[in-house]
Design an enzyme around this catalytic site. Structure first.
Site, short mmCIF file in Angstrom:
data_model
loop_
_atom_site.label_atom_id
_atom_site.label_comp_id
_atom_site.label_asym_id
_atom_site.label_seq_id
_atom_site.Cartn_x
_atom_site.Cartn_y
_atom_site.Cartn_z
N CYS A 1 -2.79 47.10 -50.84
CA CYS A 1 -1.97 46.51 -51.91
C CYS A 1 -0.58 47.15 -51.94
CB CYS A 1 -2.69 46.61 -53.25
SG CYS A 1 -1.99 45.51 -54.52
N HIS B 1 -7.71 44.09 -52.21
CA HIS B 1 -8.43 45.34 -52.46
C HIS B 1 -9.83 45.27 -51.85
CE1 HIS B 1 -5.70 47.38 -55.31
NE2 HIS B 1 -5.32 46.15 -55.63
N GLU C 1 -11.93 47.60 -51.62
CA GLU C 1 -12.84 48.51 -52.32
C GLU C 1 -13.54 47.86 -53.51
OE1 GLU C 1 -8.76 49.28 -54.22
OE2 GLU C 1 -9.60 48.59 -52.32
#
Length: 510
Positions: free
Chosen positions: A78, A168, A170
């Site tokens: 990001c 993202h 994660e």
């Protein structure tokens, strides 16, 4: 020792999630502020986190990419990806609208980064700037609608690979996020995934033995998972040269002191139980401010611990159950963070006693602590225990602490926890407890009107307490719990259930 992945924090709310995902892959990693790169020789890869800032604004972070590019494999996520594009000669622009939430990413160029993923898959976006053009020497790998979602430096551009992801990986909403992280860390950066519970135990024991030598260690135990596992590791390393102290502050759950002390003795820990409830409650008399209560509890604990430590003059070290979220919360990428709650650590104790610190869990998340405990054979009853605040019922009996109110909370709490265990819900939730409110309300019991206290039940699901969702317990179960509390605990005539999330609320009420 496992390979080390460095995560540089630029202030993203998701930075901890990056670390958690890598740890789940048995990859050892640590988070550092972007302006405090550690001087280590074992760094195998670097991840640049997201940030609430914009690379286009005047207050943007001043970070020299030459510290990492060309020296290690680098992955920007990001803001980290936007910074790569912006500083290396690409173009980042302000989007017409912020892209936040789920998006479909389509892979346009095959790459090792996407091994084992679908050509089109859902990813999670959270950005207001977009990468309009990647730098010279880079190529776009994937896009969402109108957005460059992934790019990389072409082969030979740098000595080590450089990748950028606008989304993202994660976050669980990125369907193949963990696979993409695994591909980068293991296949592209060449890291090994040997960070397992067994390796943690072996490394920790060796580190404790090297640090402590032939000295003795003292440690205050609370009955919680963190202090229990930390003590088990230290005991495994140095045996009875670990001296454990379990202090009853009068604010524990019903029968907790006796039950936990028996468990510790069953584990063959060298432990002494100290009953000191009267000293704590006398010092807390009339105090209503939550932070003052915490500080008083902490001070009395230190006084008693200091008295007990004088009986062990050979001790040169203090054992503590500090875990990684405590460490992360103690620093900020923009300067010192807000003070950790007073009960997260026993403030001032190491300095006061002039002891060195032994913190074998310092780099572990809560779920890793539990896995390590199970690896060492710590009883399931202790490993599965819910987190319990350091000040105990001192922050669950709201307002001034009085013995009769503490007893009411203990009785209601025991009924609540017993029901959760009997119904099978205890191990399905992260934390639960009863809170006694400092208000009385009118009720009717038989032909009599009552004017008694209210109990609030709090039950949440979480991973490490940083965020939490209220647990959706069955109505029937809640009804049984409420009925038993009101019928069996004289002094309580109303039970309510807390359905607030963290944030904006906290797990504890004080």
């Amino acid at each position: 020792m496992s390979d080390f992945v460095l995560i540089l924090d630029f202030g993203s709310q998701f930075t901890q999630l990056i670390a958690r995902r890598l740890r789940e892959l048995n990859i050892y990693c640590e988070i550092y502020p972007y302006n405090k790169i550690p001087d280590r020789q074992d760094i195998k890869a670097v991840i640049l986190s997201g940030s609430p800032l914009s690379v286009l604004e005047g207050n943007t972070i001043d970070f020299d990419l030459n510290q990492v590019i060309g020296r290690y494999p680098v992955l920007g996520i990001c803001y980290g990806a936007q910074m790569l594009a912006h500083k290396l000669g690409g173009q980042v622009v302000r989007s017409d609208k912020r892209e936040y939430g789920k998006a479909i990413m389509t892979i346009e160029k095959d790459d090792q980064l996407f091994k084992g993923t679908d050509k089109a898959s859902q990813v999670w976006m959270s950005h207001s700037d977009s990468i309009e053009r990647v730098p010279d020497g880079f190529e776009v790998l994937a896009r969402t609608e109108g957005v460059n979602a992934a790019f990389r430096a072409k082969d030979g551009q740098y000595p080590f690979p450089v990748y950028g992801l606008q989304f993202h990986p994660e976050v669980v909403h990125s369907i193949f996020g963990s696979q993409i992280l695994s591909n980068f860390i293991m296949d592209i950066a060449g890291c090994n995934n040997t960070w397992t519970a067994g390796s943690i135990v072996a490394d920790s024991i060796k580190a404790i033995q090297q640090k402590v030598g032939s000295d003795h260690v003292i440690m205050g135990l609370s009955g919680g998972v963190d202090s229990t596992v930390a003590a088990s590791l230290i005991h495994r390393a140095i045996g009875d040269r670990l001296h454990c102290i379990f202090i009853d502050n009068g604010l524990l759950r019903k029968h907790e002191f006796e039950e936990v002390l028996a468990s510790y003795e069953g584990m063959h820990l060298n432990i002494k139980g100290v009953r000191a409830g009267d000293r704590f409650l006398d010092a807390l008399k009339g105090v209503t401010d939550p932070e003052k209560k915490r500080k008083i509890i902490g001070k009395v604990f230190i006084d008693i611990f200091e008295e007990e430590s004088k009986l062990i003059p050979e001790a040169q070290w203090l054992g503590q159950g500090t875990i990684y979220p405590d460490v992360i919360e103690s620093f900020s990428v923009h300067g010192p963070s807000v003070t950790i709650k007073s009960h997260h650590n026993v403030g001032g104790l190491p300095e006061k006693l002039k002891l060195g610190l032994v913190e074998p869990l310092r780099m572990l998340f809560k779920d890793e602590v539990r896995r390590v405990g199970l690896e060492m054979g710590v009883p399931e009853s202790l490993i599965a225990r819910h987190p319990f605040p350091g000040p105990g019922l001192g922050v669950r009996v709201l307002g001034a602490l009085e013995r009769d109110k503490i007893a009411l909370c203990q009785e209601a709490d025991k009924i609540f926890i017993d029901h959760l265990k009997k119904s099978g819900w205890y191990n399905k939730v992260w934390q639960a407890g009863a809170i006694l409110l400092p208000v009385q309300s009118v009720g009717v019991m038989g032909d009599e009107r009552t004017y008694e206290y209210t109990i609030a039940l709090r039950c949440v699901n979480s991973v490490d307490g940083m965020t939490a969702e209220w647990s959706q317990l069955p109505y029937e179960l809640l009804g049984q719990i409420s009925g038993d509390i009101i019928n069996q605990v004289k002094g309580i005539n109303r039970v309510v259930y807390d359905i607030s999330t963290k944030p904006p609320a906290t797990i504890e009420w004080e």
